[in-house]
Scaffold this motif. Structure first.
Motif, PDB file in Angstrom:
ATOM      1  N   ASN A 257      62.159  47.034 -20.024  1.00  0.00           N
ATOM      2  CA  ASN A 257      63.332  46.208 -19.712  1.00  0.00           C
ATOM      3  C   ASN A 257      64.629  46.820 -20.224  1.00  0.00           C
ATOM      4  O   ASN A 257      65.669  46.742 -19.578  1.00  0.00           O
ATOM      5  N   MET A 258      64.551  47.439 -21.388  1.00  0.00           N
ATOM      6  CA  MET A 258      65.746  48.068 -21.955  1.00  0.00           C
ATOM      7  C   MET A 258      66.182  49.290 -21.140  1.00  0.00           C
ATOM      8  O   MET A 258      67.306  49.737 -21.262  1.00  0.00           O
ATOM      9  N   LYS A 259      65.258  49.819 -20.327  1.00  0.00           N
ATOM     10  CA  LYS A 259      65.577  51.023 -19.562  1.00  0.00           C
ATOM     11  C   LYS A 259      66.076  50.698 -18.153  1.00  0.00           C
ATOM     12  O   LYS A 259      66.276  51.597 -17.340  1.00  0.00           O
ATOM     13  N   LYS A 260      66.245  49.405 -17.852  1.00  0.00           N
ATOM     14  CA  LYS A 260      66.645  49.037 -16.483  1.00  0.00           C
ATOM     15  C   LYS A 260      68.132  49.268 -16.211  1.00  0.00           C
ATOM     16  O   LYS A 260      68.544  49.398 -15.075  1.00  0.00           O
ATOM     17  N   THR A 261      68.939  49.268 -17.268  1.00  0.00           N
ATOM     18  CA  THR A 261      70.396  49.303 -17.073  1.00  0.00           C
ATOM     19  C   THR A 261      70.886  50.710 -16.722  1.00  0.00           C
ATOM     20  O   THR A 261      70.543  51.675 -17.411  1.00  0.00           O
ATOM     21  N   SER A 262      71.706  50.771 -15.657  1.00  0.00           N
ATOM     22  CA  SER A 262      72.262  52.067 -15.244  1.00  0.00           C
ATOM     23  C   SER A 262      73.787  52.014 -15.310  1.00  0.00           C
ATOM     24  O   SER A 262      74.381  50.928 -15.395  1.00  0.00           O
ATOM     25  N   LEU A 263      74.415  53.182 -15.235  1.00  0.00           N
ATOM     26  CA  LEU A 263      75.881  53.234 -15.215  1.00  0.00           C
ATOM     27  C   LEU A 263      76.418  52.512 -13.980  1.00  0.00           C
ATOM     28  O   LEU A 263      77.457  51.849 -14.031  1.00  0.00           O
ATOM     29  N   GLU A 264      75.674  52.581 -12.871  1.00  0.00           N
ATOM     30  CA  GLU A 264      76.094  51.885 -11.640  1.00  0.00           C
ATOM     31  C   GLU A 264      76.110  50.372 -11.868  1.00  0.00           C
ATOM     32  O   GLU A 264      76.963  49.663 -11.341  1.00  0.00           O
ATOM     33  N   ASP A 265      75.160  49.864 -12.667  1.00  0.00           N
ATOM     34  CA  ASP A 265      75.151  48.422 -12.979  1.00  0.00           C
ATOM     35  C   ASP A 265      76.429  48.032 -13.721  1.00  0.00           C
ATOM     36  O   ASP A 265      76.993  46.965 -13.489  1.00  0.00           O
ATOM     37  N   VAL A 266      76.851  48.886 -14.629  1.00  0.00           N
ATOM     38  CA  VAL A 266      78.057  48.582 -15.414  1.00  0.00           C
ATOM     39  C   VAL A 266      79.271  48.544 -14.490  1.00  0.00           C
ATOM     40  O   VAL A 266      80.126  47.642 -14.583  1.00  0.00           O
ATOM     41  N   VAL A 267      79.340  49.474 -13.547  1.00  0.00           N
ATOM     42  CA  VAL A 267      80.444  49.480 -12.586  1.00  0.00           C
ATOM     43  C   VAL A 267      80.413  48.194 -11.759  1.00  0.00           C
ATOM     44  O   VAL A 267      81.442  47.534 -11.570  1.00  0.00           O
ATOM     45  N   ALA A 268      79.222  47.801 -11.302  1.00  0.00           N
ATOM     46  CA  ALA A 268      79.101  46.586 -10.464  1.00  0.00           C
ATOM     47  C   ALA A 268      79.581  45.353 -11.225  1.00  0.00           C
ATOM     48  O   ALA A 268      80.241  44.480 -10.661  1.00  0.00           O
ATOM     49  N   CYS A 269      79.251  45.271 -12.499  1.00  0.00           N
ATOM     50  CA  CYS A 269      79.724  44.152 -13.334  1.00  0.00           C
ATOM     51  C   CYS A 269      81.240  44.103 -13.341  1.00  0.00           C
ATOM     52  O   CYS A 269      81.852  43.071 -13.088  1.00  0.00           O
ATOM     53  N   LEU A 270      81.838  45.251 -13.657  1.00  0.00           N
ATOM     54  CA  LEU A 270      83.291  45.292 -13.855  1.00  0.00           C
ATOM     55  C   LEU A 270      84.041  45.169 -12.535  1.00  0.00           C
ATOM     56  O   LEU A 270      85.105  44.553 -12.460  1.00  0.00           O
ATOM     57  N   GLU A 271      83.480  45.752 -11.478  1.00  0.00           N
ATOM     58  CA  GLU A 271      84.190  45.785 -10.208  1.00  0.00           C
ATOM     59  C   GLU A 271      83.978  44.513  -9.404  1.00  0.00           C
ATOM     60  O   GLU A 271      84.906  43.955  -8.849  1.00  0.00           O
ATOM     61  N   GLU A 272      82.739  44.036  -9.380  1.00  0.00           N
ATOM     62  CA  GLU A 272      82.420  42.914  -8.478  1.00  0.00           C
ATOM     63  C   GLU A 272      82.126  41.621  -9.231  1.00  0.00           C
ATOM     64  O   GLU A 272      81.862  40.589  -8.628  1.00  0.00           O
ATOM     65  N   GLY A 273      82.120  41.672 -10.548  1.00  0.00           N
ATOM     66  CA  GLY A 273      81.850  40.462 -11.324  1.00  0.00           C
ATOM     67  C   GLY A 273      80.395  40.024 -11.276  1.00  0.00           C
ATOM     68  O   GLY A 273      80.085  38.853 -11.534  1.00  0.00           O
ATOM     69  N   VAL A 274      79.478  40.947 -10.955  1.00  0.00           N
ATOM     70  CA  VAL A 274      78.047  40.586 -10.897  1.00  0.00           C
ATOM     71  C   VAL A 274      77.529  40.377 -12.317  1.00  0.00           C
ATOM     72  O   VAL A 274      77.898  41.120 -13.230  1.00  0.00           O
ATOM     73  N   GLY A 275      76.668  39.379 -12.496  1.00  0.00           N
ATOM     74  CA  GLY A 275      75.968  39.250 -13.778  1.00  0.00           C
ATOM     75  C   GLY A 275      76.634  38.353 -14.809  1.00  0.00           C
ATOM     76  O   GLY A 275      76.254  38.386 -15.988  1.00  0.00           O
ATOM     77  N   ALA A 276      77.621  37.529 -14.367  1.00  0.00           N
ATOM     78  CA  ALA A 276      78.257  36.630 -15.350  1.00  0.00           C
ATOM     79  C   ALA A 276      77.233  35.606 -15.838  1.00  0.00           C
ATOM     80  O   ALA A 276      76.498  35.016 -15.045  1.00  0.00           O
ATOM     81  N   ILE A 277      77.153  35.423 -17.151  1.00  0.00           N
ATOM     82  CA  ILE A 277      76.157  34.513 -17.742  1.00  0.00           C
ATOM     83  C   ILE A 277      76.708  33.089 -17.749  1.00  0.00           C
ATOM     84  O   ILE A 277      77.826  32.849 -18.207  1.00  0.00           O
TER      85      ILE A 277
END
Ligand code: 13P
Ligand code: SF4
Length: 298
Positions: A257-277
Motif C-alpha cells: 500500500n505504501m508503494k502505490k503513490t506515484s508522482l503523477e498522483d501528486v500532480v492529480a491531487c494538486l491540479e484536479e483536486g482528486v483525493g480530498a478527505i
C-alpha cells in the motif's frame, strides 16, 4: 520535469507535501517533510498552508484531516489503505469495554476513524509506552496491533489487553530470518519495528518507530545495520549515512500500500483536486479528541 511541475503547483495552491518514510524514494524527495506517524501528525496540526497532500496510507491522511479540519487534506493515492487499520471495528472495542469495564482504550493510530472515535486516546509506535503510562487506569485495552501491545506490556506494570490485529508486512518476518541475517552479517546491529513478532523483537539490538530507527543508526558508532522494518527507510538511512551499510532483515518487508503513490498522483491531487478527505461529522470530533489527547502527552 514532473518535479518542477509539482513545485510550481505547490506554490500556486499554498500546499505542502507530507510523506511517510515507507514511500518510494522519488516521493520522499519531493516532500516538504518526511517522518514517522507521530511527527507527521504534529506537522499536520501545526503546518501553515491551505492544502496538505499526504503521501502515505489512508489512516495517516485521515489523522491529518482530523487534526487540521480547516485545511484541505488530500491523500495522493486513495487506494492506499492499511490492512491492520481495517482489522478492528468500533463493535470490537465496545465488546472489549463490556468485558473490561475499568480499562482505558488506547488505540494505535493505524486504525479507522470510527475506532479512534470510541477510544480514550491514540498512540503511535514511538510514544505507546508513554501514552499507556500517562493514564490512571490499571488496565489498558490496546487495539489493534497485538505485537505493539505486547511490546508495550514489557515496560509497564499495567495489565495490557491486546486485540488480535497485526501488520501483514511486519508479521511475516520470523526468527529464521533473524538467524540467517545474523549469520550473513555477524557485525551488524539489528534494528526492528515493534510491529514485528515477539521473537524478532526479542532478538533485536534496538526497537523503535521508523524515525527512532533512523535516529539510532545515525547516532550509533556501529557501521553495519540489519533493518527490520519496511524497506522505504533505506532511502533516508543511506542518504544520511554514506559511510554505513544497511541490509534488509527480509525481502518480505515491503508494504504494497505504501508503494502505490506515484508522482503523477501528486500532480492529480494538486491540479484536479482528486483525493480530498472528508470525514463523517458524526465521528470526527470524538476521533480528533483521541488524537489531540495523544499530542498533549509530553
Ligand atoms: P511509524 O509510526 O514507526 O512510522 O510506523 C508506521 C507504520 O505504519 C508502521 O508499519
Ligand atoms: Fe499498515 Fe503495515 Fe503498511 Fe504500516 S507497513 S501501513 S502497518 S500494512
Amino acid at each position: 520535469m514532473i518535479q518542477d511541475r509539482i513545485a510550481e503547483l505547490k506554490k500556486r495552491k499554498n500546499a505542502v507535501i507530507l510523506a511517510h518514510f515507507y514511500q518510494m524514494p522519488e516521493i520522499q524527495d519531493i516532500a516538504d517533510f518526511v517522518g514517522d506517524s507521530l511527527e507527521l501528525s504534529r506537522r499536520a496540526r501545526d503546518v501553515d498552508a491551505d492544502v496538505i497532500v499526504f503521501c502515505g496510507v489512508w489512516f495517516m491522511a485521515g489523522s491529518a484531516k482530523l487534526l487540521s479540519p480547516s485545511k484541505i487534506v488530500m491523500i495522493a493515492n486513495g487506494e492506499a489503505g492499511c490492512p491492520m487499520a481495517d482489522m478492528a471495528t468500533a463493535g470490537d472495542v465496545a465488546r472489549l469495554r463490556e468485558m473490561h469495564p475499568k480499562a482505558a482504550v488506547v488505540t494505535y493510530v493505524n486504525s479507522s476513524v470510527e475506532v479512534k472515535a470510541v477510544s480514550d486516546i491514540c498512540c503511535t509506535s514511538s510514544n505507546a509506552v508513554r501514552i499507556v503510562e500517562s493514564l490512571p487506569n490499571a488496565e489498558i485495552i490496546f487495539v489493534p496491533d497485538r505485537n505493539l501491545g505486547s511490546y508495550v506490556a514489557r515496560f509497564t506494570d499495567k495489565k495490557i489487553i491486546t486485540f488480535n490485529g497485526y501488520c501483514p508486512t511486519h508479521h511475516r518476518v520470523f526468527i529464521e530470518h533473524v538467524d540467517a541475517a545474523r549469520r550473513a552479517q555477524p557485525n551488524a546491529e539489528l534494528l526492528v519495528h515493534p510491529e514485528c513478532v515477539r521473537e524478532v523483537v526479542d532478538a533485536a539490538d534496538f526497537v523503535g518507530s521508523t524515525a527512532q530507527i533512523i535516529a539510532y543508526a545515525g547516532a550509533s558508532s556501529g557501521k553495519e545495520f540489519i533493518i527490520g522494518t519496511e524497506e522505504g527507510v533505506l532511502h533516508p538511512l543511506k542518504r544520511q549515512n554514506p559511510d554505513k551499510r544497511f541490509y534488509m532483515l527480509s525481502d518480505r518487508l515491503i508494504c504494497p500500500n505504501m508503494k502505490k503513490t506515484s508522482l503523477e498522483d501528486v500532480v492529480a491531487c494538486l491540479e484536479e483536486g482528486v483525493g480530498a478527505i472528508e470525514i463523517d461529522p458524526g465521528t470526527a470530533d470524538a476521533a480528533a479528541t483521541s488524537l489531540f489527547r495523544m499530542l498533549e502527552v509530553k
